[in-house]
Design an enzyme around this catalytic site. Structure first.
Site, PDB file in Angstrom:
ATOM      1  N   ASP A 103      14.526  59.048   3.455  1.00  0.00           N
ATOM      2  CA  ASP A 103      15.532  58.929   4.496  1.00  0.00           C
ATOM      3  C   ASP A 103      15.162  59.912   5.604  1.00  0.00           C
ATOM      4  OD1 ASP A 103      17.996  58.234   5.727  1.00  0.00           O
ATOM      5  OD2 ASP A 103      18.857  60.084   4.948  1.00  0.00           O
ATOM      6  N   ASP A 106      19.558  62.050   0.721  1.00  0.00           N
ATOM      7  CA  ASP A 106      20.607  63.050   0.510  1.00  0.00           C
ATOM      8  C   ASP A 106      22.008  62.528   0.771  1.00  0.00           C
ATOM      9  OD1 ASP A 106      20.502  62.816   3.296  1.00  0.00           O
ATOM     10  OD2 ASP A 106      21.145  64.902   3.567  1.00  0.00           O
ATOM     11  N   ASP A 139      22.200  56.554   0.563  1.00  0.00           N
ATOM     12  CA  ASP A 139      20.928  56.518  -0.175  1.00  0.00           C
ATOM     13  C   ASP A 139      21.120  56.255  -1.661  1.00  0.00           C
ATOM     14  OD1 ASP A 139      19.403  57.230   2.138  1.00  0.00           O
ATOM     15  OD2 ASP A 139      20.027  59.314   1.856  1.00  0.00           O
TER      16      ASP A 139
END
Length: 804
Positions: free
Chosen positions: A494, A693, A697
């Protein structure tokens, strides 16, 4: 003792993965007799509190059909086999522990290092392998392992007797004053305490393995010692039953020295093994030792007092003086200093802390003085969660271990068959005294085979490796993650909070002709009050800096991965990326060129729509972490393909990717798109890890071969991942992979040694070298080799503590 009111009975013990791990299917374990243990009913909702099977210790449900009443108490069982054993002898399974067992702290749960599905609230032995159970969570003040204390006493009290028996057996026939009959009775008298008292725990475990139909090392040791001692007793009491071929040195040959020395050597091996096994919890004890014992609390009147750490409450103001440890997790409200966080994160450089920054309990303050507000205490602190995760990972089972368990079961049966075959072949076809050779070699076969070494091969490596990883700032959730991580070749990351700092700073606001910039910022900030996203926090912080008055938001909805919606001032607002605007049919053409320019500079752009009309855009820049470029370069060097998948615009994503040299970029992706990306790469044959995080996700973290969460991120992400990087630094992935590679190599070494040892030892003990070299293996040498094999496996695993 009834298990119905057991306060610990509700703790699950049968799953090999943590119960809260997203996407982890809890397996239904198989009981010793092959029946399903617990059944699906045990985990079904609405079945009431879970109870403990008093026979095997497994968790069962009150809905279990296997039930028996005893002395007014109802007991529940995981299978008909357990119920039958209980009904036949209830006292055996309800008896209290021996008086010499050292009590553990209240609430302690005990488990087997080789069979973590076995859990009970008191010390004892594993019904599957006979190994002593260990506390699931070590404590700094726990007493010495009671089995170690007991075995040490038995060993030292009987060692002189074993040596005396050995001397008489070896040289007694050379002493004229000792007749054959006297020697035999002296050996008998000296060996009885050794075999029947010092060796009694072995026979208990031997009987347990037979009753539970769970062949293990104690099956072999008990059979071997029992055969040598039993034969000798019969030869002593009724020598006339034996033919002349059994005579040696004027008497029927006896093997008291073999039985006694085998018991002493096995006790010595257990002492060494238990001592070595205690070192595997050193990492957890080191982590527990990091926490300070007291905290200095500030009163409302300005007074200060030192209080026990257990008396700290959320919201308390605490002073941290220079050189002291931070007592709990919290936020700095006064002062400035640098904290050494290396003991928890593995990062050697101190981190500067100023008002508003978060601090982690157990980290060490530098030269400055701080006042912090306690935000997390007790089991909610980062340190407590790390300890819990490490203990949980240490008790999980690696796929390699399940293979070893299956091999061990059949191995013991094979050894028993080989021992019988050895006895018969030597007895019927061996040289005189044939049956004497038959007994000696059959006992040697039973004693030298050590399935314990095979069973310990992987758990010991896992326990040591997870402790070492935690000290380096890497938390493995289970053993399977350790095995898998070394195979990863593709890493999906990410952007926000993973590649970037996750603390975006507001950059600019641009309004359309019908709205003013201050109005766009006010509406966007009012809407974002309900969002947890870092980009939203930057917008709200900017509005407060400008002292903008925010209005309450109604009907707030977070559309994960693309934006937020709600009502402010009776207007329907939507704030998000192009995908959200397209979904609502909002035309963003008038600002698309400006947005593209901002994205090209690495900023994240969000459009604001008011009643489905474009009102403006807001740009937020999230700086790339200082360590990210180095981490990406190192990951590339290690052979990883790096893929970025972010909810930010494609241009923003490409701009960041260009700075970092990322291989593949996907922008404006939703959570389900990330999961699909993971699935596509896996279909292409790639081994995929996902690092993220945020809440968005979580699905991809659960779908990946290995999910890697940033410790600086959300709890949802960390609960979905199998690996957590405490510091949130991608360089931790390389550390984790190196530990994974070293651990799996260590496990293979242990398994290879155990297999090779038994493959060579059993045939030699059976006497296959006798026709060529005239070599036979004494049962006493076999006992020494058997004991040292387990110790060698544990010692090899302990090398992982130093990275060897």
């Amino acid at each position: 003792m009834s298990t119905q009111n057991d306060p610990h009975a509700a703790k699950a013990c049968c799953s090999t993965k943590p119960a809260h791990s997203a996407g982890a299917a809890a397996g239904s374990p198989t009981h010793l007799d092959g029946s399903a243990a617990g059944g699906e009913a045990a985990g079904a909702a609405g079945d009431g509190p879970e109870l403990r099977d008093p026979v095997c210790g497994m968790t069962v449900s009150p809905a279990s059909p296997h039930r028996a009443d005893h002395e007014g108490q109802s007991h529940y069982f995981c299978s008909a086999g357990c119920r039958s054993k209980f009904v036949n002898d209830p006292a055996r399974y309800l008896s209290t522990e021996p008086a010499d067992a050292i009590p553990a702290p209240a609430g302690t749960q005990f488990t087997c290092p080789m069979h973590p599905e076995i859990v009970q609230d008191h010390p004892g032995t594993c019904p599957k392998c006979g190994m002593a159970l260990e506390p699931m969570m070590p404590s700094l003040d726990e007493a010495e392992n009671p089995e170690l204390t007991d075995f040490r006493r038995r060993f030292w009290w009987t060692l002189p007797l074993s040596l005396a028996v050995l001397v008489i057996a070896m040289v007694g026939h050379r002493v004229p004053a000792l007749s054959a009959s006297v020697r035999t009775w002296m050996e008998f008298a000296l060996s009885v305490p050794v075999v029947l008292w010092a060796g009694w725990p072995f026979f208990q475990r031997w009987a347990q393995s037979i009753v539970n139909r769970s062949p293990n090392m104690w099956t072999l040791i008990g059979t071997g010692v029992g055969a040598a001692f039993g034969y000798s007793v019969v030869a002593t009491l009724a020598p006339e039953w034996f033919p002349a071929s059994f005579q040696e040195h004027g008497r029927v040959g006896v093997y008291y020295e073999a039985a006694a020395i085998i018991v002493s050597l096995t006790l010595l091996g257990q002492l060494l093994e238990l001592k070595a096994r205690s070192s595997t919890s050193a990492a957890i004890k080191a982590l527990l030792g990091l926490a300070p014992k007291t905290a200095r609390r500030l009163g409302d009147d300005g007074s200060e007092e030192d209080i026990p750490l257990t008396h700290v409450h959320i919201g308390d103001r605490l002073r941290v003086r220079p050189g002291e440890k931070v007592p709990v997790d919290g936020e700095v409200i006064e002062g400035r200093s640098r904290l050494d966080e290396s003991m928890l994160t593995g990062e050697p450089m101190p981190v500067e802390k100023t008002p508003g920054d978060s601090v982690i309990g157990a980290t060490i303050n530098g030269n400055g003085s701080l006042v912090i507000r306690a935000d997390k205490v007790g089991s909610n602190t980062v340190l407590a969660q790390i300890v819990q995760l490490v203990a949980q990972a240490q008790r999980s089972r690696a796929p390699m271990q399940r293979m070893a368990d299956r091999v061990s079961f059949w191995f013991v049966l094979a050894v028993l068959a080989i021992a019988v075959a050895t006895f018969l072949v030597w007895g019927f076809f061996g040289p005189e005294p044939a049956w004497t050779f038959a007994i000696v070699n059959a006992v040697a076969v039973l004693i030298i085979a050590c399935p314990c070494a095979l069973g310990l091969a992987t758990p010991m490596s896992i326990m040591v490796a997870t402790g070492r990883a935690a000290q380096a700032g890497v938390l493995f959730r289970d053993a399977e993650a350790i095995e898998r991580l070394r195979l990863i070749d593709t890493l999906i990351v990410d952007k926000t909070g993973t590649l970037t700092q996750g603390k975006p700073a507001f950059r600019s606001v641009i309004a359309t002709a019908d709205f003013g910039e201050d109005e766009v910022l006010r509406l966007a900030a009012s809407l974002d009050q309900g969002s947890e996203h870092p980009l939203a926090e930057a917008i709200v912080a900017e509005s407060r800096r400008r002292e903008t008055v925010l209005n309450p938001v109604e009907d707030f909805e977070s559309v994960t991965g693309i934006g937020v919606r709600g009502r402010v001032d009776d207007h329907n607002l939507a704030l998000g990326n192009t995908a959200l605007m397209d979904e609502l049919g909002v035309d963003v053409t008038s600002l698309s060129e400006t947005a593209e320019k901002l994205r090209g500079e690495g900023a994240s752009v969000m459009y604001l729509a008011v009643d489905r009309r474009l009102a403006g855009l807001l740009a937020v820049a999230d700086p790339i972490k200082d360590t990210t470029a180095e981490a990406i370069e190192a990951l590339h060097a290690a052979g990883f393909r790096i893929v970025m998948a972010t909810g930010d615009g494609v241009s923003t994503a490409k701009a960041v990717a260009a700075q970092l040299g990322i291989d593949e970029v996907h922008g404006e992706v939703r959570p389900q798109d990330k999961s699909e990306l993971v699935a596509r790469l896996k279909r292409e044959g790639r081994r995929v890890a996902m690092a993220g995080d945020g809440i968005n996700d979580a699905p991809a973290l659960a779908a990946a071969d290995v999910g890697i969460a940033m410790g600086t991120g959300t709890d949802v992400a960390m609960s979905s991942a199998q690996v957590t990087l405490v510091k949130g630094d991608l360089r931790g992935i390389l550390r984790a992979r190196q530990i994974s590679q070293a651990t799996v190599a260590n496990m293979k070494q242990n398994l290879g040694f155990a297999f090779a040892y038994n493959a060579l030892g059993v045939p030699i003990a059976a006497g296959v070298l006798y026709p060529v070299f005239g070599w036979l293996l004494s049962p006493m040498i076999a006992a020494l080799a058997m004991s040292l094999s387990s110790v060698s496996v544990v010692a090899n695993a302990l090398r992982l503590r130093t990275g060897q």
